[in-house]
Design a protein around this motif. Structure first.
Motif, mmCIF file in Angstrom:
data_model
loop_
_atom_site.group_PDB
_atom_site.id
_atom_site.type_symbol
_atom_site.label_atom_id
_atom_site.label_comp_id
_atom_site.label_asym_id
_atom_site.label_seq_id
_atom_site.Cartn_x
_atom_site.Cartn_y
_atom_site.Cartn_z
ATOM 1 N N ARG A 100 0.821 -1.205 0.000
ATOM 2 C CA ARG A 100 0.000 0.000 0.000
ATOM 3 C C ARG A 100 0.859 1.260 0.000
ATOM 4 N N LEU A 101 0.341 2.296 -0.690
ATOM 5 C CA LEU A 101 1.018 3.597 -0.785
ATOM 6 C C LEU A 101 2.433 3.448 -1.332
ATOM 7 N N SER A 102 2.607 2.510 -2.293
ATOM 8 C CA SER A 102 3.928 2.227 -2.849
ATOM 9 C C SER A 102 3.800 2.033 -4.351
ATOM 10 N N THR A 103 4.922 2.266 -5.061
ATOM 11 C CA THR A 103 4.918 2.031 -6.502
ATOM 12 C C THR A 103 4.760 0.543 -6.812
ATOM 13 N N ASP A 104 5.055 -0.333 -5.855
ATOM 14 C CA ASP A 104 4.896 -1.767 -6.058
ATOM 15 C C ASP A 104 3.433 -2.193 -6.066
ATOM 16 N N ALA A 105 2.524 -1.278 -5.714
ATOM 17 C CA ALA A 105 1.106 -1.615 -5.677
ATOM 18 C C ALA A 105 0.594 -2.036 -7.049
ATOM 19 N N SER A 106 1.269 -1.610 -8.135
ATOM 20 C CA SER A 106 0.833 -1.985 -9.480
ATOM 21 C C SER A 106 0.919 -3.487 -9.696
ATOM 22 N N ARG A 107 1.805 -4.159 -8.960
ATOM 23 C CA ARG A 107 1.919 -5.609 -9.102
ATOM 24 C C ARG A 107 0.635 -6.306 -8.646
ATOM 25 N N SER A 108 -0.004 -5.770 -7.624
ATOM 26 C CA SER A 108 -1.250 -6.365 -7.149
ATOM 27 C C SER A 108 -2.351 -6.204 -8.195
ATOM 28 N N TYR A 109 -2.327 -5.085 -8.921
ATOM 29 C CA TYR A 109 -3.297 -4.887 -10.002
ATOM 30 C C TYR A 109 -3.127 -5.968 -11.061
ATOM 31 N N ASP A 110 -1.903 -6.232 -11.478
ATOM 32 C CA ASP A 110 -1.651 -7.261 -12.484
ATOM 33 C C ASP A 110 -2.098 -8.630 -11.983
ATOM 34 N N ALA A 111 -1.837 -8.907 -10.699
ATOM 35 C CA ALA A 111 -2.230 -10.201 -10.136
ATOM 36 C C ALA A 111 -3.740 -10.334 -10.054
ATOM 37 N N ALA A 112 -4.428 -9.233 -9.734
ATOM 38 C CA ALA A 112 -5.888 -9.271 -9.668
ATOM 39 C C ALA A 112 -6.488 -9.504 -11.056
ATOM 40 N N VAL A 113 -5.945 -8.841 -12.067
ATOM 41 C CA VAL A 113 -6.413 -9.043 -13.440
ATOM 42 C C VAL A 113 -6.211 -10.498 -13.858
ATOM 43 N N GLU A 114 -5.058 -11.048 -13.530
ATOM 44 C CA GLU A 114 -4.791 -12.448 -13.866
ATOM 45 C C GLU A 114 -5.779 -13.383 -13.167
ATOM 46 N N ALA A 115 -6.068 -13.101 -11.897
ATOM 47 C CA ALA A 115 -7.019 -13.928 -11.152
ATOM 48 C C ALA A 115 -8.410 -13.868 -11.772
ATOM 49 N N ILE A 116 -8.828 -12.667 -12.206
ATOM 50 C CA ILE A 116 -10.130 -12.534 -12.867
ATOM 51 C C ILE A 116 -10.155 -13.339 -14.160
ATOM 52 N N HIS A 117 -9.085 -13.241 -14.950
ATOM 53 C CA HIS A 117 -9.021 -14.011 -16.197
ATOM 54 C C HIS A 117 -9.040 -15.511 -15.930
ATOM 55 N N ASP A 118 -8.572 -15.909 -14.743
ATOM 56 C CA ASP A 118 -8.588 -17.330 -14.363
ATOM 57 C C ASP A 118 -9.930 -17.757 -13.775
ATOM 58 N N GLY A 119 -10.895 -16.829 -13.745
ATOM 59 C CA GLY A 119 -12.236 -17.179 -13.276
ATOM 60 C C GLY A 119 -12.429 -17.082 -11.779
ATOM 61 N N GLN A 120 -11.591 -16.282 -11.097
ATOM 62 C CA GLN A 120 -11.668 -16.194 -9.641
ATOM 63 C C GLN A 120 -12.593 -15.056 -9.192
ATOM 64 N N ALA A 121 -13.038 -15.167 -7.940
ATOM 65 C CA ALA A 121 -13.805 -14.100 -7.286
ATOM 66 C C ALA A 121 -12.836 -13.297 -6.430
ATOM 67 N N VAL A 122 -12.561 -12.064 -6.842
ATOM 68 C CA VAL A 122 -11.564 -11.228 -6.170
ATOM 69 C C VAL A 122 -12.283 -10.151 -5.359
ATOM 70 N N VAL A 123 -11.977 -10.096 -4.057
ATOM 71 C CA VAL A 123 -12.593 -9.113 -3.167
ATOM 72 C C VAL A 123 -11.769 -7.837 -3.149
ATOM 73 N N PHE A 124 -12.460 -6.726 -3.316
ATOM 74 C CA PHE A 124 -11.848 -5.404 -3.171
ATOM 75 C C PHE A 124 -12.562 -4.656 -2.051
ATOM 76 N N TYR A 125 -11.787 -3.986 -1.219
ATOM 77 C CA TYR A 125 -12.321 -2.979 -0.309
ATOM 78 C C TYR A 125 -11.972 -1.633 -0.937
ATOM 79 N N PRO A 126 -12.881 -1.039 -1.712
ATOM 80 C CA PRO A 126 -12.534 0.187 -2.440
ATOM 81 C C PRO A 126 -12.072 1.336 -1.538
ATOM 82 N N GLU A 127 -12.486 1.324 -0.263
ATOM 83 C CA GLU A 127 -12.042 2.378 0.647
ATOM 84 C C GLU A 127 -10.541 2.294 0.920
ATOM 85 N N GLY A 128 -9.965 1.113 0.729
ATOM 86 C CA GLY A 128 -8.528 0.938 0.899
ATOM 87 C C GLY A 128 -8.094 0.649 2.320
ATOM 88 N N THR A 129 -8.992 0.818 3.281
ATOM 89 C CA THR A 129 -8.686 0.585 4.690
ATOM 90 C C THR A 129 -10.000 0.579 5.448
#
Length: 257
Positions: A100-129
């Protein structure tokens, strides 16, 4: 009794271990008011967008989703993966680390996209905390859930949560007795069709995020039987820290005092 759906996918050892330990414990400690869980698609990639009230709600939300036939994939803060035993289980269960609050956060975006493409249910807390709103209403959202949904074309199912803050208050100690009722409700997919037609620009992301937060807030209003404030709470506008316990001074402030 609310209708439920049996799990029809492999759990894996890590998620199976967690489910076999945590689910019976929650069944003993809580009463469950599960509503409209069958609005979560039975299969395929989906973003589940939920309000965040307590450090316990990832457990109770996973219980709700599991009882309706899906295994959740969370975006969890990196510190969880650094913990002995817990980190191993989280990684083996397919959870997604977030710096969180880091340039490395983009890696989680890529992993979430991959999980969605794999047919997974990905939980987001849009508030971030955990919400900083004084009355625990959903706050202003961040754009991660919207970005993943618009990039992948997957549906966004809003989920509202209430009651878990009585089991474990935000940044407080657990109150196990008497048994608490956990209210969780899923809504209809958020209508983003008109936003999928063009490029994913900043205004598009913010509009999609506003719709997602509005859908979550409507569900929470229903669970609480109250009306939310007209304007969602913005921690930055109130000078409230974005991570950690907002009632404690940050490390930086302590050093400068």
């Amino acid at each position: 009794m609310a209708r439920r759906r049996r799990l029809d996918q492999k759990r894996g050892w890590a998620f199976g271990f967690a489910a076999d330990v945590v689910r019976p414990t929650l069944t003993v400690l809580t009463r469950r008011d599960w509503r409209d869980g069958l609005k979560i698609p039975a299969s395929g990639g989906v973003v589940l967008a939920c309000n965040h009230l307590s450090h316990a709600d990832p457990l109770t939300l996973a219980h709700f989703v599991y009882d309706h036939g899906r295994i959740v994939r969370y975006l969890a803060k990196q510190e969880v993966f650094d913990m002995p035993v817990v980190g191993t289980i989280a990684a083996s269960a397919g959870q997604i680390p977030v710096a969180r609050l880091s340039t490395d956060a983009s890696r989680s975006y890529d992993a979430a996209v991959e999980a969605i493409h794999d047919g997974q249910a990905v939980v987001f807390y849009p508030e971030g905390t955990i919400t900083r709103d004084p009355d625990l209403w959903p706050m202003r959202g961040k754009t991660g859930a919207a970005r993943v949904a618009l990039t992948t074309g997957c549906p966004v199912v809003p989920i509202g949560h209430w009651g878990v803050q009585e089991l474990l208050p935000p940044y407080g100690k657990p109150h196990l007795l008497p048994r608490k009722t956990i209210h969780v409700k899923a809504g209809d997919p958020v209508d983003l069709d008109d936003l999928r037609e063009g490029p994913v620009t900043s205004p598009v992301l913010h509009e999609a995020t506003a719709r997602i937060m509005a859908a979550i807030t409507t569900i929470v209003e229903d669970l609480r039987g109250e009306t939310a404030p007209a304007e969602r709470y913005d921690p930055r506008a109130h000078g409230v820290r974005q991570t950690g316990n907002p009632h404690e001074k940050s490390h930086e402030k302590k050093e400068s005092s």
